[in-house]
Structure formats: structure tokens, C-alpha cells
Scaffold this active site. Structure first.
Site, mmCIF file in Angstrom:
data_model
loop_
_atom_site.group_PDB
_atom_site.id
_atom_site.type_symbol
_atom_site.label_atom_id
_atom_site.label_comp_id
_atom_site.label_asym_id
_atom_site.label_seq_id
_atom_site.Cartn_x
_atom_site.Cartn_y
_atom_site.Cartn_z
ATOM 1 N N SER A 117 66.264 92.087 48.473
ATOM 2 C CA SER A 117 65.114 91.350 47.943
ATOM 3 C C SER A 117 64.108 91.055 49.035
ATOM 4 O O SER A 117 64.482 90.859 50.208
ATOM 5 C CB SER A 117 65.621 90.028 47.362
ATOM 6 O OG SER A 117 64.544 89.138 47.138
ATOM 7 N N TYR A 141 69.706 81.980 48.541
ATOM 8 C CA TYR A 141 69.616 83.279 47.859
ATOM 9 C C TYR A 141 69.194 84.368 48.839
ATOM 10 O O TYR A 141 69.841 85.410 48.983
ATOM 11 C CB TYR A 141 68.628 83.208 46.683
ATOM 12 C CG TYR A 141 68.287 84.581 46.158
ATOM 13 C CD1 TYR A 141 69.236 85.313 45.446
ATOM 14 C CD2 TYR A 141 67.040 85.171 46.412
ATOM 15 C CE1 TYR A 141 68.943 86.607 45.000
ATOM 16 C CE2 TYR A 141 66.751 86.447 45.965
ATOM 17 C CZ TYR A 141 67.698 87.152 45.267
ATOM 18 O OH TYR A 141 67.416 88.434 44.838
ATOM 19 N N LYS A 145 71.240 87.793 50.530
ATOM 20 C CA LYS A 145 70.760 89.180 50.501
ATOM 21 C C LYS A 145 70.695 89.759 51.910
ATOM 22 O O LYS A 145 71.037 90.922 52.126
ATOM 23 C CB LYS A 145 69.401 89.259 49.800
ATOM 24 C CG LYS A 145 69.489 89.010 48.296
ATOM 25 C CD LYS A 145 70.331 90.097 47.620
ATOM 26 C CE LYS A 145 70.590 89.843 46.155
ATOM 27 N NZ LYS A 145 71.450 90.871 45.543
#
Ligand code: UDP
Length: 324
Positions: A117, A141, A145
Site C-alpha cells: 500500500s 496498518y 504493509k
């Protein structure tokens, strides 16, 4: 080639499944159906219901289907939720990936593609973000990643796997209305929801250092994301030494105000007019990809513009939320 696609029954995953099947690849899907839906899968695609944390299921699916490559998409993806529940996000996204990689390595799988991402970049202070831009994720988050990319690269080297981590920018749109995004977590569906409820669309901040003061992002059609996966899968199949980290974006920015204008135009719902709300914590002013490297490496570029994304997303929205 047979590819196991984790999260293949989800919004992005089902588009990747479709692109691979249309491209003539064999596909088996592993999905726990927590947010996915079997109705998203093309006819004839085998669905195994199970979680990426379950080694027994992974071993069985990899063995029974003679899987040659893995496309690991299954993950949690809400930035705000990751701040509230970091332990959950690290378990699902990092431990989930670790488990899939371990099972794949032991099953002799030689190709691994990972959904990353633009969140790995955090608040980049550049006009166009290249893969060399420093990664400073701003949320658990984004951290999961980035840690995931490190793990994929390390395992690729140690176990002789061709690997690719694909950094998605802002995904929108749908290949068909049935494949539309069921979530209401991003700008486009959030504006649809406000407008169809008779409420003013919200613009989170208009005092950023951007041309119109609202945040700028690189929106990309989910079908383009999917064709990038097909191109990457073919590259991994042909190049055992591949170790790629690539942005998937259009290389063009659009501001929130511009997006809201196009959404009002496409939906025909122009009232009430948008309202400016306070800035949302952690939002970078501008995140736009350089798409140079992916074009060079995979001979791929995005085909759909913003209007196509919003029009297809709206058709998907109308299917889920019929209007009288
Ligand atoms: N945004 C907004 N109003 C909304 C939803 C989102 O102004 O109702 C803005 C948000 O602050 C960000 C941009 O739209 O600047 C894209 O947000 P999204 O959550 O879709 O993706 P992000 O770039 O945060 O991953």
C-alpha cells in the site's frame, strides 16, 4: 500455472481473480469470507473457505491444487481501526503473511506476489512518490504493509522465490456493478452515502498546501490494479530472480474538491453542496505515485480515468442501494 489467491472473494481480490482467469491462468481462492462473498467469483473458480492463519488449510490447498504461485491479498485495511487494534492488525497482516509464506516455502512455491500500500510512505514530502522515497508509515496498518514487504523480500532471497510487492494507491471503481466495493470507508463511497442520504458531502480540510487547499491523491481503477497483478504474475513466472517493489498508480493527482465535483456530476445529485469539515488526523496533503518503474518493469499502465472509476463505482452502489 496455478495461482492461489488469498482474499480472492473480496473487492480487490475478486478483480484480480477475474483478470487472471481472463488471462488464461488457473486460480484457486482461499478466503475466510469475513468481508468476501463467493458470488464475486467467476463460475468454475474453486473457493476454499479458511483463514490465512490456518497452516493445515494452507498446506492442503497448496498441495491439492499443485499451486505454483501465491497472490496474497487477504488482509485488514482500515487505517483508523489499525490505530485502535494494532495487535489484531499485526496478527492478521503480519502473522497471516508469515504463515502463508512459510506454507508456500515448504510446499516449494516459487512465486509470491504481495498486496502492499501507499500507506508505507506515510506523509511523503515529494511531488511524485517513487519506490526510492523514504518509507515512514503513519499507522499500524502502514507498518504491517512495510514489515510485510521486508518479510517477502527476505523469504524470497532465502528460499529462492520470485517476489513482487505492489503498493496500491487509492483504489476505486468496479469492473461490473456486481463487483463494486461493499465497504463505505473511502472517499467515493462516503460521498455516495452522504448524497443519497440527502446530506452534504464532507471535505476533510481545505487549508492544505495544495492548489485548492484539499488533499490530493492518486486514484486508480480497481480493474487497472487487477491487470497490474496479471502482468506481475507473468513476470514472476518468467523471471525466477524477480524481486520487485512497485507502485501501482496513474501518476496523476486529483483533489478531494475535484473528486466531489465529478461525483456530483456523475450521480446528478448536486444538493446539498459540499461542506468543509475539520482535517482528519494523519491525512497527508498529497500522495501521488510515480508510475515510471511499473511501466518500465511490467510494460503496464493504467487505462481508466477518474470519471470511469466514479461511473462504475456509482453503478455498483446503485445495485447495492436501490433508489426509488
Ligand atoms: N475524504 C474527505 N471526505 C470524506 C472521505 C474522505 O474529504 O468523506 C478525504 C480524506 O481526508 C483524504 C481523501 O479524501 O484526503 C482520500 O481518503 P480515503 O479515506 O479514501 O483514502 P486515504 O488516502 O486516506 O487512504
Amino acid at each position: 500455472m496455478t495461482w492461489m489467491i488469498t482474499g480472492g472473494a473480496g473487492y480487490i481480490g475478486s478483480h484480480v481473480v477475474k483478470a487472471l482467469v481472463d488471462g488464461g491462468e488457473q486460480v484457486v481462492v482461499l478466503d475466510d469470507l469475513s468481508t468476501g462473498d463467493p458470488a464475486r467469483l467467476p463460475e468454475g473458480v474453486r473457493l476454499e473457505r479458511g483463514t490465512v492463519l490456518d497452516r493445515d488449510v494452507l498446506d492442503r490447498v497448496l498441495r491439492e491444487n499443485d499451486v505454483d504461485g501465491v497472490i496474497h491479498i487477504a488482509a485488514k485495511k482500515q487505517v483508523g481501526e489499525s490505530v485502535e487494534r494494532p495487535l489484531h492488525y499485526y496478527r492478521e497482516n503480519v502473522e497471516g503473511l508469515r504463515t502463508v509464506l512459510e506454507a508456500a516455502a515448504e510446499a516449494g512455491v516459487r512465486r509470491f506476489l504481495f498486496s502492499s500500500s501507499a500507506a508505507v510512505y506515510g506523509m511523503p514530502d515529494v511531488d511524485l512518490v517513487t519506490e526510492q522515497t523514504e518509507c515512514l508509515p503513519m499507522s499500524p496498518y502502514g507498518e504491517t504493509k512495510l514489515a510485510g514487504e521486508w518479510l517477502v523480500s527476505a523469504v524470497g532471497k532465502a528460499h529462492g522465490m520470485a517476489t513482487a510487492s505492489l503498493r496500491y494507491f487509492n483504489v476505486a471503481g468496479a469492473a461490473t456493478p456486481e463487483l463494486g466495493d461493499p465497504g463505505i470507508f473511502n472517499l467515493v463511497p462516503m460521498v455516495f452515502e452522504r448524497l443519497t442520504d440527502g446530506k452534504a458531502p464532507l471535505i476533510f480540510g481545505d487549508d492544505y498546501a495544495t492548489p485548492d487547499g484539499t488533499c490530493v491523491r492518486d486514484y486508480i481503477h480497481v480493474e487497472d490494479i487487477a491487470t497490474a497483478h496479471l502482468a506481475a504474475a507473468r513476470r514472476l513466472a518468467a523471471d525466477p530472480d524477480a524481486a520487485l517493489i512497485l507502485n501501482i498508480g496513474r501518476g496523476e493527482g486529483a483533489s478531494v474538491a475535484e473528486m466531489v465535483d465529478i461525483i456530483r456530476d456523475v450521480t446528478g445529485i448536486t444538493e446539498p453542496a459540499p461542506e468543509v469539515a475539520p482535517r482528519r488526523a494523519g491525512d497527508p496533503a498529497r500522495v501521488v505515485a510515480s508510475a515510471e518503474l511499473i511501466t518500465k518493469e511490467l510494460d503496464w499502465s493504467a487505462r481508466h480515468d477518474i470519471r470511469a472509476m466514479i461511473t462504475s463505482a456509482w453503478e455498483g452502489w446503485l445495485l447495492r442501494h436501490p433508489r426509488d
